[in-house]
Design an enzyme around this catalytic site. Sequence first.
Site, PDB file in Angstrom:
ATOM      1  CB  SER A 141      -0.895   0.004   1.242  1.00  0.00           C
ATOM      2  OG  SER A 141      -1.549   1.253   1.402  1.00  0.00           O
ATOM      3  CE1 TYR A 154      -4.138  -2.048   5.152  1.00  0.00           C
ATOM      4  CE2 TYR A 154      -3.300   0.176   4.841  1.00  0.00           C
ATOM      5  CZ  TYR A 154      -3.761  -1.013   4.315  1.00  0.00           C
ATOM      6  OH  TYR A 154      -3.846  -1.165   2.944  1.00  0.00           O
TER       7      TYR A 154
END
Length: 279
Positions: A141, A154
Amino acid sequence: MTKVSNISGKVVVITGGARGIGLSTAKALQRLGAKIAIGDIDETAVKESGTAADFEHYGPLDVTDQRSFDAFLDEVERQVGPIDVLINNAGIMPTGRVIDEPDALTRRILDINLYGVILGSKLALARMLPRHRGHLINIASLAGETHVPGLATYNASKHAVLGFTDTLREEYRGSGVAISSVLPTLTNTDLGSGVHAPKMLRAAEPEEVAAAIVQMIATRRSKVRVTKVAGVISQIVGLLPQALGDAIGRPLGSQRAFLGDVDAAARKKYEDRVRGTEE
């Protein structure tokens, strides 16, 4: 555009393939003649998606369980053939302040987003290295290159995935196995429900990420960022002094996007599912 004729006939395994980026990628590769196997922890969803798309193989897969993962890959190779590409796509993104995050959820994020990628990479490499061919793709990501309030664990998992993948690429350089990472921005899937992209940026569509992965497989490129604009901004901000980079992000809404600006009602179904609190 890069030729993608070399994708036809490849056996591609995608984790977390029942929906979102995983499913969009599976369909894009299937259209080019790849043989697709999708696995997902959601048995109902993976059966529905696999049946509807008529993939070569689909079934339940817990990426945090070595026996489940190994057995799934063994079954793919028995039914479909030697695995050419493994895409470690499974991941979850609960939002909120870290002080409010239960320890069980912290472990769940790290188990799925990081340990699942490490486990899948090891199992894929054990199959690919003796053949001197294959392609391992880990979905990271843009959060792995920056820091976003409301996504602390995350972010940590995706930073780790990038470091792990970059290291593997050097560790197995010259082996015949390509090792790559994909860095999407916020994407319009269930994972991004109820969240709005910061100003001057837009959320990616899952089909855009899928198209980037297709090109990556065709070219064996080591890293790609989606969208291009978000990727350039991430790289530029990463080169700036920390205080300046943070100061630029605040007016764009980066401090609030995954905290106060989240539409909790629109996000509730996803949060309940990934937290294991569905009724």
